[in-house]
Design an enzyme around this catalytic site. Structure first.
Site, PDB file in Angstrom:
ATOM      1  N   ASP A   1     -38.690  -5.528 -36.733  1.00  0.00           N
ATOM      2  CA  ASP A   1     -38.292  -4.522 -35.444  1.00  0.00           C
ATOM      3  C   ASP A   1     -39.790  -4.330 -34.901  1.00  0.00           C
ATOM      4  O   ASP A   1     -39.685  -3.753 -33.772  1.00  0.00           O
ATOM      5  CB  ASP A   1     -37.704  -3.496 -36.295  1.00  0.00           C
ATOM      6  CG  ASP A   1     -36.012  -3.964 -36.321  1.00  0.00           C
ATOM      7  OD1 ASP A   1     -35.714  -5.043 -36.102  1.00  0.00           O
ATOM      8  OD2 ASP A   1     -35.456  -2.986 -36.877  1.00  0.00           O
TER       9      ASP A   1
ATOM     10  N   LYS B   1     -27.967  -7.624 -48.753  1.00  0.00           N
ATOM     11  CA  LYS B   1     -27.520  -6.708 -49.336  1.00  0.00           C
ATOM     12  C   LYS B   1     -28.230  -5.526 -48.780  1.00  0.00           C
ATOM     13  O   LYS B   1     -29.350  -4.917 -49.060  1.00  0.00           O
ATOM     14  CB  LYS B   1     -28.186  -6.874 -50.982  1.00  0.00           C
ATOM     15  CG  LYS B   1     -27.628  -5.554 -51.863  1.00  0.00           C
ATOM     16  CD  LYS B   1     -28.325  -5.724 -53.206  1.00  0.00           C
ATOM     17  CE  LYS B   1     -27.830  -4.369 -54.133  1.00  0.00           C
ATOM     18  NZ  LYS B   1     -28.885  -3.288 -53.646  1.00  0.00           N
TER      19      LYS B   1
ATOM     20  N   SER C   1     -32.014  -7.143 -50.484  1.00  0.00           N
ATOM     21  CA  SER C   1     -32.249  -5.449 -50.607  1.00  0.00           C
ATOM     22  C   SER C   1     -33.783  -5.203 -50.320  1.00  0.00           C
ATOM     23  O   SER C   1     -34.003  -5.307 -49.281  1.00  0.00           O
ATOM     24  CB  SER C   1     -32.052  -5.144 -52.051  1.00  0.00           C
ATOM     25  OG  SER C   1     -32.009  -3.840 -52.281  1.00  0.00           O
TER      26      SER C   1
END
Length: 471
Positions: free
Chosen positions: A311, A325, A300
């Site tokens: 990224d 998740k 999460s």
């Protein structure tokens, strides 16, 4: 006698909380004539029939509150593994966890042979100042024996308003007789960030994302700069076995290392509900190299941070695939009736990757050496059974379609969550330290593998993100 539809209607009011009575009544008046709502009321009639039958015919008189709460929880848990009903007590406990502070004694405890055992007193708390020690056994609280209580019940009794006293009866190895220790409760802060210096590298472990996480991280970074000084090679951010927490804290932690760009995108049921969190100028680490450690227990909020830094190529992610998740839960209070935890959105990394039932793949895979007792267990459990994808009723990853032969793509997430207690045996940590020092250039030689990267679709700009959704 009350008509079944009316009975079901008032039962439904109990389920939703009396505060919603007016709204629900208006809804039923407006839409009662529609086919869709006729079916809804037919189902509510069924629920009313079952509830009446249970209350009248069950072998023992059932608790009405328990029946309604169980019905609500059953409805929510049928949606996905992370939606649920929080009773008033569970809601208070959740608030304590996310707030990161409470009135208490400051001890980590476990249950052993029916009594509470002290694992460790927390430094600078009433428990440590009163002289409590690891392995002390607590047998009585204010003269009342603990035997018969659960660990949660005992902990609840030890917590309480600040500046109120409690007497603990202690049994200690090497001391013949039990003795009493009087401790005055104080504010206990759960430190979500633990840090130490590995010579020229700052090691920072984030254990959860509560309201204190960002503040504690800032302090840890400032302390590392001060103590290591100009010899600081970089930072290891350890997110292994971090189950998540507050979304706004995950965004703030990511922002601490980024100068610009998106942090996370959250997408609800409708496209217009898509929101985007943006980083602000200011990298607290002054551009130093960062390694983020993840494993199958990183979930999460941890995946939000790892995905954002990956990224933006701001950090090298090392370890094994994360839990997967990729959904956001919003806590919706119901007044005195507790709250519901409801999945309201999926989140995506800045490059528009969904992590749901997929996880974050590390830039460099480093597997831990499992002890013998865990090897057999690992061999009998499939890799796909350790993450979100193995949970019954999990949300599907929207990016997963069908393969070229028309078969559905199998979802896989998660990995081993084992971390050795001894730092020298922790292959992931040791690789991260070597990487930051420039001595682990050859990944294969270091026992690591570099997976082939897969291109991700471009992100779409949207509005600001939600605040304080719970993960």
């Amino acid at each position: 006698m009350m008509r079944k539809t009316e009975f079901a209607f008032w039962t439904f009011l109990l389920m939703t909380g009396l505060a919603g009575a007016t709204t629900l009544l208006n809804v039923t008046r407006t839409y009662s004539a529609t086919t869709e709502n006729s079916e809804l009321f037919r189902q509510l009639d069924l629920f009313g029939d079952v509830l009446e039958r249970v209350r009248s015919d069950y072998v023992e008189k059932p608790d009405d509150t328990m029946l309604i709460e169980s019905a609500i929880n059953g409805m929510l848990s049928a949606l996905d593994p992370h939606s649920s009903y929080l009773s008033p007590k569970n809601y208070r406990d959740m608030q304590v966890q996310t707030r990161g502070e409470f009135g208490g004694l400051g001890i980590e405890v476990t249950m052993e042979n029916g009594v509470v055992k002290v694992v460790s007193p927390i430094d600078d708390t009433p428990a440590s100042k009163a002289g409590l020690q690891a392995n002390d056994l607590i047998t009585h609280l204010d003269g009342e024996q603990i035997v018969g209580l659960t660990l949660e019940q005992a902990v609840e009794k030890m917590r309480g308003p600040v500046n109120t006293p409690i007497s603990l009866t202690i049994v200690r190895k090497g001391v013949d007789d039990p003795f009493d220790v009087k401790v005055t409760r104080d504010i206990i802060r759960i430190n979500a960030v633990k840090a130490n210096n590995e010579k020229d590298v700052a090691y920072i472990k984030i254990t959860t994302f509560n309201e204190q996480t960002h503040t504690n991280l800032v302090k840890a970074i400032e302390n590392a700069k001060k103590t290591i000084g100009k010899d600081l090679k970089g930072y290891v951010i350890d997110l292994r076995n971090n189950p998540g927490g507050l979304l706004d804290q995950a965004i703030a932690v990511s922002d601490d290392f980024l100068e610009r760009g998106a942090v996370v995108l959250t997408k609800g049921r409708n496209n217009e509900e898509t929101q985007r969190a943006q980083a602000h100028p200011g990298d607290l680490t002054d551009g130093k190299k960062i390694v983020v450690l993840i494993n199958g227990g990183s979930a999460s909020a941890s995946e939000i941070v790892a995905g954002a830094l990956q990224d933006h190529k701001r950090a090298t992610v090392v370890g094994t695939r994360s839990f997967g998740k990729g959904s956001v839960q919003t806590i919706i209070p119901l007044g005195a009736n507790g709250a519901i935890r409801l999945t309201t959105a999926r989140y995506y990394t800045p490059s528009n990757r969904s992590i749901q039932a997929k996880g974050i793949d590390p830039d460099i895979i480093v597997e831990q050496d499992l002890p013998d007792e865990l090897k057999k267990k690992a061999e009998s459990v499939a890799e796909s059974q350790r993450g979100e994808a193995s949970l019954r009723g999990h949300l599907r990853n929207p990016e997963n379609g069908n393969s070229e032969d028309g078969k559905e793509v199998k979802e896989v997430s998660g990995s081993s969550a084992y971390v050795p207690k001894e730092p020298e045996k922790d292959k992931q940590l040791q690789y991260a330290l070597s990487f930051l020092r420039g001595t682990a250039i050859d990944a294969k030689t270091a026992g690591a593998t570099v997976p082939t990267p897969t291109p991700a679709p471009a992100a779409k700009p949207d509005a600001d993100t939600k605040e304080k959704a719970k993960n």
